[in-house]
Design a protein around this motif. Structure first.
Motif, PDB file in Angstrom:
ATOM      1  N   ARG A   9      -8.671  26.632   6.463  1.00 51.16           N
ATOM      2  CA  ARG A   9     -10.362  26.688   6.471  1.00 51.16           C
ATOM      3  C   ARG A   9     -10.698  25.348   5.559  1.00 51.16           C
ATOM      4  O   ARG A   9     -11.973  24.711   5.840  1.00 51.16           O
ATOM      5  CB  ARG A   9     -10.755  27.836   6.040  1.00 51.16           C
ATOM      6  CG  ARG A   9     -12.241  27.993   5.990  1.00 51.16           C
ATOM      7  CD  ARG A   9     -12.624  29.373   5.723  1.00 51.16           C
ATOM      8  NE  ARG A   9     -14.376  29.509   5.703  1.00 51.16           N
ATOM      9  CZ  ARG A   9     -14.774  29.173   4.581  1.00 51.16           C
ATOM     10  NH1 ARG A   9     -14.377  29.048   3.325  1.00 51.16           N
ATOM     11  NH2 ARG A   9     -16.363  29.332   4.575  1.00 51.16           N
ATOM     12  N   THR A  10      -9.877  25.387   4.348  1.00 53.84           N
ATOM     13  CA  THR A  10     -10.382  24.243   3.357  1.00 53.84           C
ATOM     14  C   THR A  10      -9.939  22.703   3.781  1.00 53.84           C
ATOM     15  O   THR A  10     -11.130  22.055   3.834  1.00 53.84           O
ATOM     16  CB  THR A  10      -9.539  24.447   1.921  1.00 53.84           C
ATOM     17  OG1 THR A  10      -9.921  25.867   1.564  1.00 53.84           O
ATOM     18  CG2 THR A  10     -10.151  23.501   0.938  1.00 53.84           C
ATOM     19  N   ALA A  11      -9.017  22.725   4.861  1.00 58.30           N
ATOM     20  CA  ALA A  11      -8.833  21.651   5.311  1.00 58.30           C
ATOM     21  C   ALA A  11      -9.716  21.142   6.398  1.00 58.30           C
ATOM     22  O   ALA A  11     -10.218  19.697   6.321  1.00 58.30           O
ATOM     23  CB  ALA A  11      -7.371  21.516   5.976  1.00 58.30           C
ATOM     24  N   ASP A  12      -9.964  22.077   7.030  1.00 56.93           N
ATOM     25  CA  ASP A  12     -11.129  21.799   8.316  1.00 56.93           C
ATOM     26  C   ASP A  12     -12.582  21.479   7.451  1.00 56.93           C
ATOM     27  O   ASP A  12     -13.081  20.361   7.950  1.00 56.93           O
ATOM     28  CB  ASP A  12     -11.449  23.025   8.880  1.00 56.93           C
ATOM     29  CG  ASP A  12     -10.412  23.288   9.957  1.00 56.93           C
ATOM     30  OD1 ASP A  12      -9.672  22.162  10.093  1.00 56.93           O
ATOM     31  OD2 ASP A  12     -10.285  24.097  10.641  1.00 56.93           O
ATOM     32  N   ARG A  13     -12.913  22.010   6.398  1.00 56.30           N
ATOM     33  CA  ARG A  13     -13.970  21.701   5.718  1.00 56.30           C
ATOM     34  C   ARG A  13     -14.111  20.321   4.971  1.00 56.30           C
ATOM     35  O   ARG A  13     -15.082  19.688   4.931  1.00 56.30           O
ATOM     36  CB  ARG A  13     -14.307  22.942   4.601  1.00 56.30           C
ATOM     37  CG  ARG A  13     -14.722  24.470   5.103  1.00 56.30           C
ATOM     38  CD  ARG A  13     -15.151  25.240   4.041  1.00 56.30           C
ATOM     39  NE  ARG A  13     -16.253  24.985   3.519  1.00 56.30           N
ATOM     40  CZ  ARG A  13     -16.336  24.991   2.128  1.00 56.30           C
ATOM     41  NH1 ARG A  13     -15.337  24.746   1.332  1.00 56.30           N
ATOM     42  NH2 ARG A  13     -17.642  24.428   1.748  1.00 56.30           N
TER      43      ARG A  13
ATOM     44  N   LEU B 137      -3.844   4.057   4.083  1.00 52.81           N
ATOM     45  CA  LEU B 137      -3.015   4.906   3.420  1.00 52.81           C
ATOM     46  C   LEU B 137      -2.375   5.807   4.137  1.00 52.81           C
ATOM     47  O   LEU B 137      -1.228   6.236   3.839  1.00 52.81           O
ATOM     48  CB  LEU B 137      -3.667   5.700   2.313  1.00 52.81           C
ATOM     49  CG  LEU B 137      -4.696   4.603   1.420  1.00 52.81           C
ATOM     50  CD1 LEU B 137      -5.434   5.773   0.343  1.00 52.81           C
ATOM     51  CD2 LEU B 137      -3.449   4.153   0.339  1.00 52.81           C
ATOM     52  N   LEU B 138      -2.771   5.964   5.316  1.00 51.19           N
ATOM     53  CA  LEU B 138      -2.153   6.743   6.225  1.00 51.19           C
ATOM     54  C   LEU B 138      -1.359   6.266   7.435  1.00 51.19           C
ATOM     55  O   LEU B 138      -1.667   5.316   7.909  1.00 51.19           O
ATOM     56  CB  LEU B 138      -3.140   7.712   6.894  1.00 51.19           C
ATOM     57  CG  LEU B 138      -4.029   8.875   5.831  1.00 51.19           C
ATOM     58  CD1 LEU B 138      -5.081   9.474   6.691  1.00 51.19           C
ATOM     59  CD2 LEU B 138      -2.967   9.644   5.143  1.00 51.19           C
ATOM     60  N   PRO B 139      -0.237   7.238   7.909  1.00 50.60           N
ATOM     61  CA  PRO B 139       0.445   6.712   9.375  1.00 50.60           C
ATOM     62  C   PRO B 139      -0.515   6.803  10.331  1.00 50.60           C
ATOM     63  O   PRO B 139      -1.413   7.362  10.255  1.00 50.60           O
ATOM     64  CB  PRO B 139       1.549   7.637   9.163  1.00 50.60           C
ATOM     65  CG  PRO B 139       1.692   8.227   7.876  1.00 50.60           C
ATOM     66  CD  PRO B 139       0.461   8.338   7.276  1.00 50.60           C
ATOM     67  N   ASP B 140      -0.272   6.050  11.162  1.00 53.67           N
ATOM     68  CA  ASP B 140      -1.319   5.940  12.474  1.00 53.67           C
ATOM     69  C   ASP B 140      -1.679   7.088  13.079  1.00 53.67           C
ATOM     70  O   ASP B 140      -2.720   7.283  13.515  1.00 53.67           O
ATOM     71  CB  ASP B 140      -0.306   4.964  13.549  1.00 53.67           C
ATOM     72  CG  ASP B 140      -1.324   4.375  14.481  1.00 53.67           C
ATOM     73  OD1 ASP B 140      -2.075   3.635  13.929  1.00 53.67           O
ATOM     74  OD2 ASP B 140      -1.265   4.577  15.603  1.00 53.67           O
ATOM     75  N   ASP B 141      -0.511   8.115  13.252  1.00 51.27           N
ATOM     76  CA  ASP B 141      -0.894   9.272  13.848  1.00 51.27           C
ATOM     77  C   ASP B 141      -2.000  10.108  12.971  1.00 51.27           C
ATOM     78  O   ASP B 141      -3.062  10.770  13.453  1.00 51.27           O
ATOM     79  CB  ASP B 141       0.077  10.207  14.369  1.00 51.27           C
ATOM     80  CG  ASP B 141       0.938  10.586  13.246  1.00 51.27           C
ATOM     81  OD1 ASP B 141       0.960   9.819  12.162  1.00 51.27           O
ATOM     82  OD2 ASP B 141       1.755  11.594  13.401  1.00 51.27           O
ATOM     83  N   GLN B 142      -1.917  10.281  11.551  1.00 51.79           N
ATOM     84  CA  GLN B 142      -2.526  10.753  10.763  1.00 51.79           C
ATOM     85  C   GLN B 142      -4.100  10.118  10.575  1.00 51.79           C
ATOM     86  O   GLN B 142      -5.036  10.874  10.432  1.00 51.79           O
ATOM     87  CB  GLN B 142      -1.607  10.898   9.351  1.00 51.79           C
ATOM     88  CG  GLN B 142      -0.452  11.696   9.344  1.00 51.79           C
ATOM     89  CD  GLN B 142       0.165  11.724   7.919  1.00 51.79           C
ATOM     90  OE1 GLN B 142      -0.317  11.381   7.110  1.00 51.79           O
ATOM     91  NE2 GLN B 142       1.378  12.235   8.020  1.00 51.79           N
ATOM     92  N   ILE B 173      -1.113  17.742  11.502  1.00 49.96           N
ATOM     93  CA  ILE B 173      -1.348  16.414  11.161  1.00 49.96           C
ATOM     94  C   ILE B 173      -2.410  16.236  10.273  1.00 49.96           C
ATOM     95  O   ILE B 173      -2.229  15.450   9.236  1.00 49.96           O
ATOM     96  CB  ILE B 173      -1.537  15.581  12.275  1.00 49.96           C
ATOM     97  CG1 ILE B 173      -0.328  15.658  13.429  1.00 49.96           C
ATOM     98  CG2 ILE B 173      -2.035  14.062  12.056  1.00 49.96           C
ATOM     99  CD1 ILE B 173      -0.520  14.865  14.756  1.00 49.96           C
ATOM    100  N   GLN B 174      -3.644  16.921  10.512  1.00 53.06           N
ATOM    101  CA  GLN B 174      -4.500  16.925   9.165  1.00 53.06           C
ATOM    102  C   GLN B 174      -4.063  17.419   7.971  1.00 53.06           C
ATOM    103  O   GLN B 174      -4.553  16.822   7.110  1.00 53.06           O
ATOM    104  CB  GLN B 174      -5.727  17.780   9.856  1.00 53.06           C
ATOM    105  CG  GLN B 174      -6.879  18.076   8.892  1.00 53.06           C
ATOM    106  CD  GLN B 174      -7.846  18.784   9.657  1.00 53.06           C
ATOM    107  OE1 GLN B 174      -8.909  18.545  10.412  1.00 53.06           O
ATOM    108  NE2 GLN B 174      -7.711  20.040   9.506  1.00 53.06           N
ATOM    109  N   HIS B 175      -3.303  18.329   7.921  1.00 53.34           N
ATOM    110  CA  HIS B 175      -2.936  18.885   6.617  1.00 53.34           C
ATOM    111  C   HIS B 175      -1.939  17.725   5.996  1.00 53.34           C
ATOM    112  O   HIS B 175      -2.086  17.306   4.646  1.00 53.34           O
ATOM    113  CB  HIS B 175      -1.851  20.041   6.905  1.00 53.34           C
ATOM    114  CG  HIS B 175      -2.987  21.373   6.604  1.00 53.34           C
ATOM    115  ND1 HIS B 175      -3.116  22.028   5.389  1.00 53.34           N
ATOM    116  CD2 HIS B 175      -3.336  22.305   7.624  1.00 53.34           C
ATOM    117  CE1 HIS B 175      -3.631  22.891   5.592  1.00 53.34           C
ATOM    118  NE2 HIS B 175      -3.997  23.373   6.880  1.00 53.34           N
TER     119      HIS B 175
END
Lengths: 293, 196
Positions: A9-13, B137-142, B173-175
């Motif tokens: 949730r924090t990541a999404d926010r 700062l990020l790899p391509d997919d990120q 990937i987002q994390h």
């Protein structure tokens, strides 16, 4: 600073820009600031290339060339003159009946194509990226109801004058329309640009198809050029566009792009050209290459 | 109807989309002003200096499908970025490179010599610089996922649709991207590396 483990949730926010640096988890203040900065919206104001892009889109949607509205046209002329002519030491002028455009062809390709088309309606010739490539035009569709059309169609062409053809054409139009009354800018034009007045038509080797045509033939009535931009867009072929400078057209084969979709400057661009300056009404050469992109 | 003077709401955008699909200028202008800035920023992060050129291609492709477009303005936005995603990939493949380094250098030139990136980010950074930093700062997919989430404003599910992955994979990937950004923004060596 020790970073905490992020939950979903924090990541999404965070990525939604809903977390300020002050409210961010330990170690993520900079991330929150960075993402918020990247998310910053723009004001609802006119954007660069807006007029040309919107005109192109309307042309595609409506299936016929859509000239810029008068107000937008004026703005575009102003922008073109400001952005391009300034780079050429002020060699851009709205002089007498002739209109000079010092566009150097550096707009986005698809926008440049539309600019070329749109400005042709106000007797301004600027490079059209759709004419890049092999300029094999032989003037097959050069039109004109009077012999004056040949005059307007024999624009002095540069030897590889990419970027200066607009000036060359503008200078020629000014010359044609105001014989003996060249503006000071155009009298200095050859000093600044030089080569276009000494070049021979048809020798430009396709650096700009506006220059490449040997458009000596004239037809008594208007003849349309290419009407099938859509094909080139869908098949990655170069577009054949009969627009641009009056009297030039033919079999220009642009540099298409690979892939399944169109390359730069294909869709919605329509060739349309008027020859001569404002005063040279007799040279009514015009070729509208409509068609849905 | 004139173009909106402020940021339009969803209803207004839907109205603009309907008008645009009929070729009405005000509708196209409204859509353009709404979606073009993030579109260019996204493409700048993907293709650097060619962003404006690519964006014009995206708009023209979008206009070809606009007459038959089904959905609201937010759907159109997702569609627009899906086209942009494909275009950027095509362009980068043709050119045999992944990202445009000059953009990165330009963004980081503004970094003060004695400040960490994090301090600078918190101090002042433009949207363009932020986009360039993310890409650097990020790899391509990120970078792709973060730009689509942050700049394009798409949800995880929408990003998954655009990039052809499952939503769970996009979340992972987002994390990773956020962790990497946090680490990079705090580590001066990262700054030094890009500055050189």
């Amino acid at each position: 600073m020790r970073r905490t483990r992020l939950d979903d949730r924090t990541a999404d926010r965070l990525t939604a820009g809903a977390v300020t640096p002050e409210d961010a988890p330990p170690g993520y203040a900079g991330v929150a600031g960075l993402l918020q900065a990247a998310r910053t919206g723009a004001a609802a104001q006119e954007l660069p290339y807006e007029a040309a892009t919107v005109a192109s889109m309307r042309s595609v949607l409506l299936g016929h060339p859509v000239p810029l509205s008068t107000s937008r046209r004026k703005k575009m002329i102003s922008k073109v003159l400001t952005a391009k002519a300034a780079a050429l030491a002020g060699v851009a002028v709205l002089g007498g009946g002739g209109v000079a455009a010092a566009a150097t062809g550096s707009l986005p390709a698809s926008v440049q194509s539309t600019v070329s088309s749109a400005l042709s309606h106000v007797d301004i010739s600027v490079p059209n990226p759709n004419h890049h490539g092999h300029g094999h035009g032989h003037g097959a569709t050069s039109n004109g109801s009077t012999n004056d059309s040949s005059k307007s169609s024999t624009a002095p062409n540069g030897q590889g004058l990419k970027g200066n053809s607009g000036l060359c054409n503008a200078a020629t139009h000014n010359k044609d329309s105001q014989a003996g009354t060249h503006s000071r800018v155009f009298s200095n034009f050859s000093t600044v640009v030089g080569t276009c007045t000494t070049a021979s038509p048809g020798k430009s080797n396709g650096s700009n198809a506006n220059n490449g045509g040997d458009s000596s033939s004239t037809n008594g009535s208007t003849t349309s050029g290419s009407t099938d931009h859509g094909n080139s867009a869908n098949h990655g072929q170069g577009s054949s566009n009969s627009g641009g400078t009056a009297g030039t057209s033919g079999t220009s084969t642009g540099s298409g792009s690979s892939g399944t979709d169109s390359g730069p400057g294909h869709a919605g661009t329509t060739g349309s050209s008027h020859s001569g300056g404002n005063d040279s009404q007799g040279a009514s050469a015009s070729s509208h290459a409509g068609g849905k992109g | 109807m004139p173009a909106f003077r402020s940021v339009p709401d969803d209803d207004q955008l839907d109205e603009a989309l309907a008008a645009a699909s009929q070729g009405e200028e005000w509708g196209l202008v409204a859509l353009y002003r709404w979606a073009h800035p993030p579109l260019v920023r996204y493409l700048a992060g993907r293709a650097g200096d060619e962003a404006e050129d690519l964006a014009s291609e995206v708009w023209l492709e979008a206009s070809r499908r606009l007459a038959d477009f089904q959905g609201g303005a937010q759907d159109f936005r997702r569609f627009l970025f899906a086209v942009a995603h494909r275009r950027s990939i095509d362009r980068l493949r043709r050119q045999g490179r992944r990202r445009t380094e000059p953009t990165v250098a330009t963004a980081l030139e503004a970094v003060a010599s004695d400040a960490t990136v994090e301090e600078l980010v918190l101090d002042r950074i433009s949207a363009e610089e932020a986009t360039a930093l993310i890409s650097a700062l990020l790899p391509d997919d990120q970078a792709e996922v973060v730009l689509l989430r942050v700049v394009a404003g798409l949800s995880v599910a929408e990003v998954a649709e655009v990039v052809g992955r499952r939503p769970a994979a996009v979340s992972v990937i987002q994390h990773r991207a956020l962790r990497r950004l946090a680490r990079s923004l705090q580590d001066s060596p990262a700054l030094q590396r890009y500055r050189s």
